[in-house]
Write an enzyme that holds these catalytic residues in place. Structure first.
Site, PDB file in Angstrom:
ATOM      1  CG  ASP A  43      42.078  43.604  44.607  1.00  0.00           C
ATOM      2  OD1 ASP A  43      41.161  42.630  44.868  1.00  0.00           O
ATOM      3  OD2 ASP A  43      41.826  44.900  44.716  1.00  0.00           O
ATOM      4  N   GLY A 136      29.292  54.713  40.948  1.00  0.00           N
ATOM      5  CA  GLY A 136      28.674  53.433  40.917  1.00  0.00           C
ATOM      6  C   GLY A 136      28.964  52.737  39.470  1.00  0.00           C
ATOM      7  N   GLY A 138      32.210  51.372  38.664  1.00  0.00           N
ATOM      8  CA  GLY A 138      33.007  50.423  38.674  1.00  0.00           C
ATOM      9  C   GLY A 138      34.249  51.027  38.224  1.00  0.00           C
ATOM     10  CG  ASP A 186      39.563  49.937  43.319  1.00  0.00           C
ATOM     11  OD1 ASP A 186      40.212  49.133  42.412  1.00  0.00           O
ATOM     12  OD2 ASP A 186      38.420  49.714  43.781  1.00  0.00           O
TER      13      ASP A 186
END
Ligand code: GLA
Length: 402
Positions: A43, A136, A138, A186
């Site tokens: 990204d 945490g 991911g 995200d």
């Protein structure tokens, strides 16, 4: 099962609000975590990513008040595990970022960035935040926090952010207030995800394409290695800088603008740079991953599961060997899934997210999902000595007001 989980979280938010503020909340919003199917560490190179929202959410319950501040309680939210903690937030666009970010930085940063982008709040508010996105792991617990806060501010201010405005302001908050130089994936998927669709996002044009993913015979199994290696802080910016250095050496801004042929033809030039061999490997991952991502998207649409599996395999190998963001625990999980293979219902498996621990995503035949999950847990325990945790998810709906 997914609905039940959501309802429980919602009930938890309402109860927590009542416990802290003595009344029922008037506004409820939710934003999901995500899993990336393929297109990892592309990204910030302007490349392609292919994530989907997961049935794990951050929910905020709130009520406007007469104060000029926001008082927010959280349970298990943000980057640091805070079992139950309160923060006070200023409703100003110019709040200075903290030197040492914690969960409050994501919240304050998003509030300030929303105000900068034109939202105005007539008064303060009381709120609670609850989340069932694993921290945490991911799976973008932080993006779901930012996007839920931005959705709350939209609702309280009546100012609707259009299209990519909301995810991009959340990215600004993460860069400036959480001091994490993330890409845009995200926040885009958490804000704009759609039920039963994955999202092919071109990070150069910032245009998302929704890709239906509704075949009930195939499921997405997420396995959390429950390890998080501490080196993440410096590794991510370092990868980003390496990619930029190669792009610039080739006269471009972003690796997205470099083809594999061009990269291979420029190998000697890159090898002559300081740390040339590492730089070449990093770039080979980023450029190759774009090709794999587009192939996987086409194969997924066509139901060509063999090609899907091949792309996931190649992506993992590249992240392990060229980009060097995997770790032995994650590799063990992927190897176990590979040993089960398509004949056993495991279509393809790879590391997902930023790396150095976290989760593995495995596409599985739905009728084999439980069996595969159990086998992965058993063998992981035997090999690594740790407990893996699992869930199966469908592509979920992005942020919304409830
Ligand atoms: C983290 C970042 C994303 C992306 C991934 C790797 O999740 O927040 O922007 O770079 O790592 O694909």
């Amino acid at each position: 099962m997914a609905d039940q989980l959501f309802d429980n979280l919602l009930a938890d938010a309402k109860e927590f609000f009542r416990e802290k503020f003595g009344a029922a909340p008037t506004v409820l919003v939710a934003a999901p975590g995500r899993v990336n199917l393929i297109g990892e560490h592309t990204d910030y190179n302007g490349g392609y990513v292919f994530p989907m929202a997961i049935e794990r959410y951050t929910i905020i319950a709130a009520t406007p008040t007469d104060s000029d501040k926001a008082t927010i309680w959280t349970k298990d939210c943000g980057k640091k595990m805070v079992p139950s903690a309160a923060g006070e937030f200023a409703l100003r666009a110019d709040v200075k970022p903290e030197e040492q970010p914690d969960w409050t930085s994501y919240v304050q940063g998003t509030i300030s960035c929303c105000l900068r982008k034109g939202a105005t709040l007539k008064s303060g508010f009381d709120a609670v935040i609850v989340s069932n996105v694993p921290l945490g792991g991911g799976l973008s617990s932080s993006a779901s926090l930012e996007v839920s806060v931005a959705t709350l501010i939209e609702e309280l201010s009546g100012h609707k952010f259009e299209g990519s405005e909301k995810p991009l302001l959340c990215v600004d908050a993460e860069h400036e207030y959480a001091r994490m130089p993330c890409g845009i994936m995200d926040q885009f998927i958490s804000a704009l995800g759609q039920k039963d669709c994955a999202m092919l996002l071109d990070c150069l044009t910032e245009k998302p394409e929704m890709v239906p993913m509704s075949d009930p015979t195939v499921s997405v199994l997420i396995t959390n290695s429950n390890v998080k290696h501490a080196l993440t802080g410096s590794e991510y910016p370092e990868r980003r800088a390496s990619c930029k250095a190669v792009a610039e050496a080739l006269g471009r801004k972003l690796l997205r603008e470099v083809s594999m042929d061009e990269l291979l033809a420029s190998k000697d030039k890159i090898l002559a740079m300081e740390n040339g061999e590492t730089l070449f490997k990093r770039a080979r991952h980023a450029v190759g991953e774009d090709v794999r991502t587009l192939k996987m998207k086409d194969a997924l649409v066509a139901g060509d599961w063999a090609t899907v599996g091949e792309q996931m395999r190649a992506s993992h190998d590249s992240l392990r060997d060229d980009y060097e963001v995997s770790c032995s625990e994650i590799d063990a999980l992927v190897e176990i899934a590979r040993s089960i293979g398509p004949d056993g219902g495991a279509i393809g498996s790879r590391i997902t997210g930023g790396g150095f621990g976290g989760c593995v995503v495995t596409l599985v035949k739905t009728d084999k999902a439980d069996e595969i999950a159990e086998k992965m847990a058993r063998e992981y325990k035997a090999r690594v000595g740790k407990d893996a945790t699992f869930f199966v998810t469908r592509p979920a709906q992005g942020a919304r007001v409830l």
